[in-house]
Design a protein around this motif. Structure first.
Motif, mmCIF file in Angstrom:
data_model
loop_
_atom_site.group_PDB
_atom_site.id
_atom_site.type_symbol
_atom_site.label_atom_id
_atom_site.label_comp_id
_atom_site.label_asym_id
_atom_site.label_seq_id
_atom_site.Cartn_x
_atom_site.Cartn_y
_atom_site.Cartn_z
ATOM 1 N N THR A 245 0.810 -1.220 0.000
ATOM 2 C CA THR A 245 0.000 0.000 0.000
ATOM 3 C C THR A 245 0.842 1.269 0.000
ATOM 4 O O THR A 245 0.292 2.366 -0.089
ATOM 5 C CB THR A 245 -0.919 0.028 1.232
ATOM 6 O OG1 THR A 245 -0.134 -0.130 2.420
ATOM 7 C CG2 THR A 245 -1.948 -1.101 1.159
ATOM 8 N N SER A 246 2.146 1.149 0.139
ATOM 9 C CA SER A 246 2.999 2.338 0.203
ATOM 10 C C SER A 246 4.161 2.195 -0.768
ATOM 11 O O SER A 246 4.450 1.102 -1.261
ATOM 12 C CB SER A 246 3.523 2.547 1.623
ATOM 13 O OG SER A 246 4.268 1.425 2.046
ATOM 14 N N ASN A 247 4.819 3.302 -1.025
ATOM 15 C CA ASN A 247 5.952 3.303 -1.941
ATOM 16 C C ASN A 247 7.234 2.917 -1.216
ATOM 17 O O ASN A 247 7.432 3.252 -0.049
ATOM 18 C CB ASN A 247 6.113 4.675 -2.583
ATOM 19 C CG ASN A 247 4.967 5.008 -3.526
ATOM 20 O OD1 ASN A 247 4.368 4.107 -4.114
ATOM 21 N ND2 ASN A 247 4.658 6.283 -3.673
ATOM 22 N N GLN A 248 8.104 2.196 -1.919
ATOM 23 C CA GLN A 248 9.393 1.796 -1.376
ATOM 24 C C GLN A 248 10.384 2.946 -1.503
ATOM 25 O O GLN A 248 10.378 3.689 -2.489
ATOM 26 C CB GLN A 248 9.914 0.562 -2.123
ATOM 27 C CG GLN A 248 11.301 0.105 -1.736
ATOM 28 C CD GLN A 248 11.387 -0.446 -0.326
ATOM 29 O OE1 GLN A 248 10.382 -0.825 0.251
ATOM 30 N NE2 GLN A 248 12.580 -0.489 0.225
ATOM 31 N N GLU A 249 11.237 3.094 -0.505
ATOM 32 C CA GLU A 249 12.277 4.121 -0.538
ATOM 33 C C GLU A 249 13.647 3.477 -0.448
ATOM 34 O O GLU A 249 13.791 2.345 0.024
ATOM 35 C CB GLU A 249 12.081 5.124 0.602
ATOM 36 C CG GLU A 249 10.797 5.932 0.484
ATOM 37 C CD GLU A 249 10.673 6.975 1.583
ATOM 38 O OE1 GLU A 249 11.598 7.069 2.416
ATOM 39 O OE2 GLU A 249 9.653 7.681 1.605
ATOM 40 N N HIS B 240 6.422 1.062 -6.321
ATOM 41 C CA HIS B 240 5.764 0.253 -5.298
ATOM 42 C C HIS B 240 6.563 -0.996 -4.930
ATOM 43 O O HIS B 240 6.296 -1.627 -3.911
ATOM 44 C CB HIS B 240 4.363 -0.156 -5.765
ATOM 45 C CG HIS B 240 4.348 -1.143 -6.891
ATOM 46 N ND1 HIS B 240 4.841 -0.833 -8.144
ATOM 47 C CD2 HIS B 240 3.920 -2.425 -6.957
ATOM 48 C CE1 HIS B 240 4.695 -1.884 -8.935
ATOM 49 N NE2 HIS B 240 4.151 -2.868 -8.237
#
Length: 390
Positions: free
Chosen positions: A119-123, A287
């Motif tokens: 549900t969130s973006n990878q950093e 993502h």
């Protein structure tokens, strides 16, 4: 009702529609129900996710490179895993598009294997100065360390699916890149057929055509197109066209994971810049993070480990629960004379940055050492040291 212009332009528009790759493949298959694999006794993550409905959904699809869903699940069918020991992911991508086309399957695999919600973006973070500790482990217990990171290159199929020409192009590309690195980071690139174990530094192991690599197609035409770049110091190797297009590995005979992580970060960032300069960037999806062939490695592609000499902790009844809460795994080191030495490494590779994952390992190793030291006292108890469930 039909309109004149609609009748006139429909054939033109239909002719411009991209061809579905699956229609170009002549596969002698019957139906999804008849082709659904037997998963009885299969202990992989793939088996826990794959249902007939999921199989039907993916069945009549193929990537532009010709990867079909049966190619993806092949590793878990060849090696069904065991009820004890580390969990196997049981699947592999044939190219970067596989993660998009078969996302209904791969997203579930990543969530189940890593305990991560898509549900969130990878950093990404390679600022090794942000790492706290890692150079201060007790040498009585910590006896070595290793960091490895994988990358795949835009525009090429992954090793399970690539052809000889692609593999050789990647080899040629790597040679150009490492030639440009020579002044700043001296080393030598060797074709795998001209490399032997004696040329590798202490702790580095020769890559071979294992049974699983043969079964999944990774070892096709071995060792054609495979290579290894060895640093002048001998403690860093870059494997070309093994399980991924590129894998950097550094091993130290001390436990200074901070230095090992810094070595990987510096070299990897230089490699990324050079590949990008040649218009062949490493594959990144917002993502997923860094995209590699195995969903067990996506996100950062990073595996960091510390070798610990432990006597009492491996026998503790709650060890599995402790490791789960620390997001770590423990395996026998498997090196000569390493009785009682265990390799402790990170489990997830996604949902954290590179620095955060290494910090998870550093903090966890410190706690395991405290627990081992406590258990050396016959009356010692570690229940108060067990972390809360995360």
């Amino acid at each position: 009702m039909e309109y004149a212009k609609e009748v006139k332009y429909r054939p033109i528009l239909e002719s411009l529609a991209p061809v579905d790759p699956i229609t170009l493949l002549k596969l002698n298959r019957i139906s999804p129900v008849d082709e659904f694999p037997n998963l009885n006794g299969n202990k992989t993550t793939m088996a826990s996710v794959l249902t007939l409905d999921v199989y039907k959904w993916q069945y009549n699809r193929a990537t532009d490179g010709g990867v079909i869903f049966d190619d993806v699940i092949r590793p878990g069918l060849e090696e069904p895993g065991q009820s004890s020991g580390p969990l196997s992911v049981g699947c592999i991508a044939g190219d970067a598009q596989s993660y998009i086309l078969f996302c209904k399957f791969f997203d579930r695999i990543i969530e189940a294997y890593h305990g991560y919600k898509m549900t969130s973006n990878q950093e990404s973070d390679f600022n090794y100065d942000n790492l706290k500790g890692g150079d201060d482990f007790d040498g009585e217990y910590a006896v070595g360390c290793e960091v490895r990171v994988s990358r795949c290159v835009e525009g090429f199929s992954f090793p399970t699916h690539c052809c000889r020409g692609e593999r050789r192009q990647l080899h040629t590309l790597a040679k150009k890149v490492f030639d440009q690195m020579a002044e700043e980071f001296p080393g030598q690139l060797y074709s795998l057929g001209k490399l032997d174990q004696g040329m590798l530094g202490e702790g580095l192991n020769m890559e071979t055509a294992t049974d699983l690599r043969i079964k999944t197609g990774v070892a096709r035409d071995w060792p054609d197109g495979r290579a290894a770049w060895l640093s002048k110091e001998g403690n860093l190797v870059a494997w070309i066209n093994i399980d991924d297009h590129l894998q950097l590995v550094t091993v130290r005979t001390d436990s200074n994971i901070k230095e090992a992580f810094q070595c990987i970060c510096v070299h990897l960032q230089k490699l990324e810049a050079l590949y990008k300069k040649m218009r062949r960037s490493f594959i990144w999806k917002q993502h997923l993070g860094w995209v590699v062939s195995s969903p067990a490695e996506v996100g950062t592609g990073l595996r960091a480990s510390v070798h610990l000499r432990l006597t009492h902790l491996p026998l503790h009844t709650r060890l599995g629960n402790i490791l789960e809460r620390l997001r770590l795994r423990m395996d026998p080191a498997g090196t000569a004379g390493s009785s009682g030495v265990f390799k402790v490494s990170n489990v997830p590779t996604i949902g954290f940055t590179e620095v955060e994952l290494t910090q998870v390992l550093v903090d966890g190793v410190k706690l395991l050492i405290v627990m081992e030291r406590t258990l050396e006292d016959p009356e010692g108890s570690i229940h108060h040291l067990i972390p809360a469930q995360k």
